[in-house]
Write an enzyme that holds these catalytic residues in place. Sequence first.
Site, PDB file in Angstrom:
ATOM      1  N   HIS A 292      -0.060   1.932   6.028  1.00  0.00           N
ATOM      2  CA  HIS A 292       0.289   0.534   5.979  1.00  0.00           C
ATOM      3  C   HIS A 292      -0.589  -0.175   7.065  1.00  0.00           C
ATOM      4  O   HIS A 292      -0.109  -1.550   7.304  1.00  0.00           O
ATOM      5  CB  HIS A 292       1.620   0.374   6.000  1.00  0.00           C
TER       6      HIS A 292
ATOM      7  N   HIS B 189       4.703   1.481  -1.537  1.00  0.00           N
ATOM      8  CA  HIS B 189       4.301   2.828  -2.003  1.00  0.00           C
ATOM      9  C   HIS B 189       4.145   3.139  -3.395  1.00  0.00           C
ATOM     10  O   HIS B 189       3.887   4.118  -4.001  1.00  0.00           O
ATOM     11  CB  HIS B 189       5.300   3.821  -1.487  1.00  0.00           C
TER      12      HIS B 189
END
Length: 335
Positions: free
Chosen positions: A60, A222
Site C-alpha cells: 500500500h 486488497h
Amino acid sequence: MQTKKIINDGNRAVDEMLEGILAAHPRHLKSVEGSPRSIVARDGPRQGKVGLVIGGGSGHEPSFLGFVGKGLADAAAIGNVFASPPPDPILECAKAVSGGAGVLFMYGNYAGDVMNFDMAAEMAAMDDIEVRTVLSTDDVASAPRDQRHKRRGVAGNFFIFKAAGAACDRMLSFDECERIAGKANDHTFTMGVALSPCSLPQTRRPNFEIGPDEMEIGMGIHGEPGIAREKLKTADEITNEMLDRILDEMAPARGDKVAVLVNSLGSTPLMELYIMNRRVKQRLDEIGVSIHASWVGNYCTSLEMAGASITLHRLDGELQTMLDHPCDCAMFRAG
C-alpha cells in the site's frame, strides 16, 4: 498468464523494499536492531510524549512507511504483502517509541491486524507500557452506516493518522490524543473504484477478474468485493457516483470546510487523478463547501491496481489545526 514485476524473489520483496527505503531516507527512518520490520522515526519519539504506532500489510506504499516521521507516526510495523504484521515487530515499535505517556496503536479495521495488534498490546502491558487503540473505518462502501464499526480503513488513514500524529507531537495528554484520533476517523469518508486487478509478488497472477469495459465501485484495497460492478463511465460520472455516496453520508452544510484526497490505487496516472479532482471541486463548489487543502497522488495504493479513491475529511477548527501542524516524513511533508 503471469504479470511482469521488477523484483528478484517474490518472497524477499518486502525485506528488499525495506532495505531500499532505509537507504533512500536515512534522515527520517531507521529499523529497530534485530527487528527489521519495525521502522522508527529518527526524530519524533521523546520522553513525555504519547507514542504513535501505525502499521499494516505491505503493498500500500507510501502507507504506512511514508507517514513515519516528526509530527506524524513515530513507528510503523510492516507485514507481508496484504497481511498484518505479527505481534513481535508491533511490540518492538511500542517499546522503541514509549516515552512514559502511553502508546497509541492506529491501523485499518481488518481481522488479522486487530488480532495481532491486540496481542502486541497485551505483551506491551507486561512491560508496563499502556496501549490504546483507534481503528480507522473510513471506507463508506464496506458496511452500512449503522455498522460503521465494521468498516475497513483505507486511504482516509492519511487524514486520521495526520490528526493523531499532530496531537501526539503537540504533547497533548493520552486522553486527548485518543479523542482526536477517534474524532478524525468519524470525520473521514472514502470511496474507491477499481478498473483492473493487481498481482502479488509471490504469484504474479491477477487477484480478481474484471472485464475490459467494466469497473467496480467500492472495491477494497486488497481486492475485496465492492458494491456495484458497472460498465466503465466517464471521469465525471465516476467521480459523481463516488461523491454521491460520500456526501449522502457526510451530509455537509453550506459553509462547511473539508480536506480532499484523490488517491491512485497504484497505476492510475496523475492526469486522470487531476481530472477527477477537477470534478470534486466543481461538486463541492455547487453545494457551498470549501476546500481547505487537497492532495492528489499515490498515498494508499494496492500494488499496481488501476483505480482511484476519493476521501473527504470534514474539518472543524480543531481538526484544521491538526491538519496544518507541521510534519516531516520520508514520503510526505506538511506545514
